[in-house]
Write an enzyme that holds these catalytic residues in place. Structure first.
Site, mmCIF file in Angstrom:
data_model
loop_
_atom_site.group_PDB
_atom_site.id
_atom_site.type_symbol
_atom_site.label_atom_id
_atom_site.label_comp_id
_atom_site.label_asym_id
_atom_site.label_seq_id
_atom_site.Cartn_x
_atom_site.Cartn_y
_atom_site.Cartn_z
ATOM 1 N N ILE A 147 0.843 -1.194 0.000
ATOM 2 C CA ILE A 147 0.000 0.000 0.000
ATOM 3 C C ILE A 147 0.882 1.249 0.000
ATOM 4 O O ILE A 147 1.697 1.436 0.909
ATOM 5 C CB ILE A 147 -0.917 0.040 1.239
ATOM 6 C CG1 ILE A 147 -1.751 -1.240 1.323
ATOM 7 C CG2 ILE A 147 -1.827 1.256 1.198
ATOM 8 C CD1 ILE A 147 -2.531 -1.370 2.612
ATOM 9 N N LYS A 163 5.005 1.178 13.071
ATOM 10 C CA LYS A 163 4.442 1.803 11.875
ATOM 11 C C LYS A 163 3.771 3.132 12.216
ATOM 12 O O LYS A 163 3.854 4.097 11.448
ATOM 13 C CB LYS A 163 3.458 0.848 11.217
ATOM 14 C CG LYS A 163 4.118 -0.427 10.699
ATOM 15 C CD LYS A 163 3.107 -1.476 10.287
ATOM 16 C CE LYS A 163 3.786 -2.748 9.808
ATOM 17 N NZ LYS A 163 2.830 -3.838 9.497
ATOM 18 N N GLU A 218 2.912 -15.731 13.169
ATOM 19 C CA GLU A 218 4.185 -16.393 13.432
ATOM 20 C C GLU A 218 4.022 -17.383 14.586
ATOM 21 O O GLU A 218 3.042 -17.342 15.335
ATOM 22 C CB GLU A 218 5.245 -15.352 13.809
ATOM 23 C CG GLU A 218 5.488 -14.294 12.754
ATOM 24 C CD GLU A 218 6.270 -14.808 11.562
ATOM 25 O OE1 GLU A 218 6.849 -15.923 11.667
ATOM 26 O OE2 GLU A 218 6.288 -14.116 10.530
#
Length: 430
Positions: free
Chosen positions: A138, A207, A192
């Site tokens: 994105i 982020k 994970e």
């Protein structure tokens, strides 16, 4: 006129993302050459385990000496996809010192040391690009850094972790508990073996720090971001959300204060109305909603992780950096001129959904309402259900400061009629 000497690229890391970068560079070499204005050549690939089979990756390019690779005088660009703080930080700064620009997907390092890395890049007259560090394929970093550079961004609200969105989406759509949804995410490869970085919000917080810094032209580090994981979200929370016409998402929220004098950055689960565009983001997809003065409301949506999507973002940066090399120029660096302070979570103002376990007897609601009033927290709606001497009381507030709400909850815990606080969740996106 086409430059004939190839631009040489060193690749650090050849896992899921790195191997896809190497494959695209090899198979699309002619297209990349045409787009850049010069041939681009993969000159070396540094890995930790040289014996692994990597389909489509030339074995003669593999090396375990990453330091020697980035020190080579003929390297023009270093692509770093190894992650973590060290040795990535040292390798990137070494690349700068030897005149190479860097393309990185390393959100943790950029959130922690972005300012120092930008300063080092500027000092050596090279580029630092990192579109792949936030939300995979994105495009977010470049629109914020370039397309919206002339606008004033006031809010960035988004789902920036596919694992957590998959889990919460399954809890919402199937009624599954957190553990069941996590098991399904793990079986499908979305989570994970150790999902802590995702489910506890560390990945999203990194982020958020990057996005807030770019959006508000100020320095926001990982330590500035309030972080709350989603492991305590229950099926009962989703039931309450549905009664309000909402769903629950793990959100990264970066906001400029109403007076423009400070910013906040936070990650936590929140209820959002089903009418909000982010409510319809399903499975492992990411989406980010941006609010700006002139542009208004913008939404960016797509796959936020995975080898191919992340490699797409890396290659986009690689083309941009190589074009700059051909033009003997550099792209935009850090913009932190506003130097705005980052407010604490206690100063954040939002709505809250509080679920209380209380005694089922007269006067309880009045006691609870009094406590809210004494702390300056206005109640929007109240819902009470009970039988056999026990009851649940759900309170939804008007907008209030987090510190005031926290003080209210502590006072509620001291009431004899309040058996416990079942859940507290913020309500966003209105």
């Amino acid at each position: 006129m086409m430059r004939t000497r190839p631009l040489k690229v060193a690749l650090l890391g050849c896992g899921v993302v790195g191997s896809e970068v190497a494959r695209i560079m090899t198979t699309h070499a002619d297209d990349l050459t045409a787009r850049i204005g010069a041939p681009v050549e993969l000159a070396g690939i540094a890995v930790r385990r040289p014996g692994r089979v990597r389909a489509g990756v030339p074995e003669e390019l593999i090396t375990t000496d990453a330091t020697a690779l980035v020190k080579r005088d003929d390297i023009d660009v270093v692509v770093e996809v190894i992650g973590g703080i060290e040795p990535a930080r040292t390798l990137i700064t070494t690349a700068f010192e030897h005149g190479a620009s860097v393309v990185s997907a390393n959100k943790a390092l950029l959130a922690q040391d972005g300012a120092a890395l930008h300063a080092a890049a500027e000092q050596h007259g090279v580029d630092l690009y990192y579109e792949a560090a936030v939300a995979g394929a994105i495009p977010l970093v470049r629109p914020l850094r370039e397309s919206l550079a002339g606008d004033k961004v006031n809010r960035v609200l988004g789902i920036v972790n596919g694992t957590t969105n998959f889990i919460l989406d399954k809890m919402d759509s199937s009624g599954a508990g957190y553990s069941e949804a996590l098991d399904e995410a793990t079986a499908l490869g979305y989570a994970e073996a150790d999902p802590t970085a995702d489910v506890e919000g560390f990945d999203a917080a990194a982020k958020a720090a990057i996005l807030a810094g770019i959006a508000f032209h100020t320095r926001v580090r990982l330590d500035d971001v309030y972080r709350e994981g989603m492991t305590e979200v229950t099926a009962a929370d989703f039931a309450s959300a549905k009664e309000m016409g909402c769903t629950i998402k793990l959100l990264a929220i970066c906001e400029r204060a109403a007076d423009g004098r400070s910013v906040t950055a936070r990650v936590h689960p929140a209820m959002i109305p089903l009418s909000h565009p982010l409510a319809s983001v399903r499975e492992a997809y990411n989406a980010v909603f941006i609010e700006a003065d002139a542009a208004g409301q913008l939404m960016f949506y797509g796959p936020g992780a995975g080898g191919s999507p992340t490699a797409s973002a890396v290659l986009g940066d690689l083309v941009a950096v190589c074009r700059n090399k051909v033009a003997e120029a550099t792209g935009p660096g850090e913009s932190a001129y506003t130097r705005l302070p980052v407010s604490t979570m206690g100063e954040v103002v939002t709505r809250y959904h509080i679920s209380l376990d209380v005694a089922d007897k007269p006067g309880v609601l009045a006691q609870v309402a009094t406590v809210f009033a004494e702390h300056g927290v206005s109640i929007d709606t109240v819902r009470q259900q009970g039988k056999d001497g026990e009851a649940s009381l759900v309170v939804v507030t008007h907008r209030a400061a987090d510190a005031a709400l926290s003080a209210t909850v502590e006072a509620l815990r001291k009431l004899d009629t309040v058996r416990g606080v079942a859940s507290i969740m913020r309500v966003e996106g209105e």
